[in-house]
Design an enzyme around this catalytic site. Structure first.
Site, mmCIF file in Angstrom:
data_model
loop_
_atom_site.group_PDB
_atom_site.id
_atom_site.type_symbol
_atom_site.label_atom_id
_atom_site.label_comp_id
_atom_site.label_asym_id
_atom_site.label_seq_id
_atom_site.Cartn_x
_atom_site.Cartn_y
_atom_site.Cartn_z
ATOM 1 C CB SER A 1 -8.435 -9.045 -15.559
ATOM 2 O OG SER A 1 -8.016 -10.256 -14.999
ATOM 3 C CE LYS B 1 -4.535 -9.945 -15.220
ATOM 4 N NZ LYS B 1 -3.960 -9.013 -14.226
ATOM 5 C CG LEU B 2 -6.780 -14.795 -22.195
ATOM 6 C CD1 LEU B 2 -6.533 -15.962 -23.151
ATOM 7 C CD2 LEU B 2 -8.272 -14.456 -22.152
ATOM 8 C CE LYS B 3 -6.498 -12.784 -12.865
ATOM 9 N NZ LYS B 3 -5.332 -12.421 -12.050
ATOM 10 C CG ASP C 1 -2.211 -12.457 -13.530
ATOM 11 O OD1 ASP C 1 -1.244 -13.042 -13.008
ATOM 12 O OD2 ASP C 1 -2.895 -11.594 -12.929
ATOM 13 C CG ASN D 1 -3.161 -14.385 -9.973
ATOM 14 O OD1 ASN D 1 -4.022 -14.397 -10.854
ATOM 15 N ND2 ASN D 1 -2.820 -13.274 -9.336
ATOM 16 C CD GLU E 1 -0.503 -9.603 -13.890
ATOM 17 O OE1 GLU E 1 -1.122 -9.426 -14.970
ATOM 18 O OE2 GLU E 1 -0.940 -9.196 -12.802
ATOM 19 C CG ASP F 1 0.121 -8.593 -9.422
ATOM 20 O OD1 ASP F 1 0.254 -7.861 -8.430
ATOM 21 O OD2 ASP F 1 -1.012 -9.031 -9.759
ATOM 22 C CE LYS G 1 -3.128 -6.285 -8.978
ATOM 23 N NZ LYS G 1 -3.107 -7.705 -8.569
ATOM 24 N N GLY H 1 -5.415 -4.127 -10.776
ATOM 25 C CA GLY H 1 -6.649 -3.894 -10.028
ATOM 26 C C GLY H 1 -6.944 -5.021 -9.068
HETATM 27 O O1 SMG Z 1 -9.571 -5.247 -10.929
HETATM 28 O O2 SMG Z 1 -10.076 -5.894 -12.933
HETATM 29 C C1 SMG Z 1 -9.613 -6.085 -11.821
HETATM 30 C C2 SMG Z 1 -9.029 -7.454 -11.529
HETATM 31 C C3 SMG Z 1 -7.728 -7.604 -12.191
HETATM 32 O O3 SMG Z 1 -6.881 -9.776 -12.537
HETATM 33 C C4 SMG Z 1 -6.999 -8.857 -11.782
HETATM 34 N N1 SMG Z 1 -6.484 -8.873 -10.539
HETATM 35 O O4 SMG Z 1 -3.525 -10.775 -10.058
HETATM 36 O O5 SMG Z 1 -3.851 -9.033 -11.205
HETATM 37 C C5 SMG Z 1 -4.289 -9.908 -10.459
HETATM 38 C C6 SMG Z 1 -5.734 -9.975 -10.020
HETATM 39 C C7 SMG Z 1 -5.830 -9.989 -8.536
HETATM 40 C C8 SMG Z 1 -7.195 -9.931 -7.979
HETATM 41 S S1 SMG Z 1 -8.066 -11.382 -8.143
HETATM 42 C C9 SMG Z 1 -9.426 -11.247 -7.122
HETATM 43 MG MG MG Z 2 -1.876 -10.268 -11.325
#
Ligand code: SMG
Ligand code: MG
Length: 369
Positions: free
Chosen positions: A136, A162-164, A190, A192, A215, A240, A264, A292
């Site tokens: 990620s 995965k790109l935020k 993703d 969020n 996501e 998620d 998760k 994660g």
């Molecule tokens: O554990 O590699 C990891 C982080 C993966 O992007 C990740 N997690 O929304 O999926 C998600 C985020 C939530 C945690 S951000 C601190």
């Molecule tokens: Mg997520």
């Protein structure tokens, strides 16, 4: 087996690089570990919560309080009649608080499986000895910095990127990464919860890039919005934050709100519920993958075991220790041809490095006091 006492250890583990999402930036992994002591074995688990309630409504201080005042007393009251299912039932009257329930159930399960000499993978029904690793990648200050970071991860062997994303950092970074690294790259994004249904036309601009999925584009309580969005964009929707139970998963699937699910264990209250979500999704032909929360090796071990179940058909956010930390609390998880090995030792199957733990521990409290 009877729980004698429980230790809550606050830890702070520096991250090798800041991790920026649409809701904030983490510079370190701040969490707590639970150590459950029984006469036969001791169990460990890592809390998935963050210091602030920005990813979800849970946060570390709240999780610690609900454990001390409401969850641990219920488990102590079980006396010798432990068992992960029993614990799940005993905690069920307490609403929500999945991350607090997860860390307690997991630590007791670890102690139980250690006493039995059985690994998490064996217990959960793992069918593989290694799992493909994705990574990620946070929001960056510039597109060249992102291109370089993704290139580094691909050179290490990561099998999926995965790109935020967030408004202002979405179509362009995806276009450049797709053009730079080609059509074969497994790529997903993703958000969020950073968008609204009114952004559907904007998000449809991601369609030409053949992403595996988008996501959680919309707020977590907007299943209907996700179902509507799914009719307006071609990119498959993965949930998620919206999925906190197997019932949520069944509802979201029935509404057409998702085509993929990120599982998760911490978000859903533990590994038993995570396995149920896996089963519900599998019965509907919906693929899942393991998410994660920047876990150290203590949380990563059982996550990797879960990711070895049959319907985990997409690479997860289960990356190597070096993606997060210079020093992990366990021997490092490393990439082997882009895969992580499923631990085979009893319980979570990872040793804890006492010296590193001592260095990174901020405080330790015992419940009951
Ligand atoms: O554990 O590699 C990891 C982080 C993966 O992007 C990740 N997690 O929304 O999926 C998600 C985020 C939530 C945690 S951000 C601190
Ligand atoms: Mg997520």
């Amino acid at each position: 087996m009877r729980v004698e006492h429980i230790e809550l250890r606050q830890v702070r583990i520096p991250l090798v690089t800041p991790f920026r999402t649409s809701f904030g930036t983490s510079h370190e992994r701040e969490t707590f570990l639970l150590r459950v002591v029984t006469a036969d074995a001791e169990g460990w688990a890592e809390c998935g919560a963050e210091p602030e309630p920005l990813y979800s409504s849970e946060f570390l201080a709240g999780a610690a309080t609900v454990l001390r005042d409401h969850l641990v007393p219920r488990v102590l009251a079980l006396g010798p009649a432990l068992g992960a299912e029993r614990i799940k039932n005993a905690l069920a009257p307490v609403k929500g608080n999945q991350m607090a329930k997860h860390v307690l159930e997991t630590a007791v399960l670890d102690a139980e499986l250690k006493a039995l000499g059985m690994s998490f993978g064996r217990y959960l029904g793992a069918v593989r000895d290694r799992v493909p690793a994705g990574v990620s990648v946070g929001i960056m200050d510039s597109i060249p910095a992102l291109v370089e970071a993704v290139g580094d991860y691909l050179a290490q062997g990561y099998q999926r990127i995965k790109l935020k994303i967030e408004p202002g950092w979405d179509i362009e970074p995806v276009r450049v990464i797709r053009e730079t690294y080609g059509d074969d790259l497994l790529l997903q994004v993703d958000a969020n919860t950073a968008y609204a249904l009114a952004d559907a036309r904007h998000l449809a601009q991601l369609d030409p890039f053949d992403l595996l999925l988008i996501e959680q584009p919309l707020p977590e309580d907007d299943l209907r919005g996700h179902a509507e969005l799914a009719r307006r964009i071609r990119t498959p929707i993965c949930l998620d934050e919206s999925i906190t139970s197997a019932r949520d998963a069944a509802t979201a699937i029935a509404l057409g709100a998702c085509q993929v699910i990120n599982v998760k264990p911490s978000r859903v209250g533990g590994y038993l519920e995570a396995r149920r979500i896996h089963d519900v999704a599998e019965a509907h032909g919906v693929p899942v993958w393991c998410g994660g929360m920047l876990e150290c090796g203590i949380g990563r071990g059982p996550n990797v075991a879960l990711a070895a179940l049959p319907n985990f058909v997409l690479p997860g956010d289960t990356s190597a220790s070096s993606r997060y930390f210079a020093q992990d609390l366990t021997p490092a998880f490393t990439l082997e041809d882009g895969n992580l090995r499923v631990p085979t030792g009893p319980g979570i199957g990872v040793e804890i490095r006492a010296d590193v733990l001592a260095d990174l521990t901020v405080s330790t409290t015992t419940i009951p006091l």
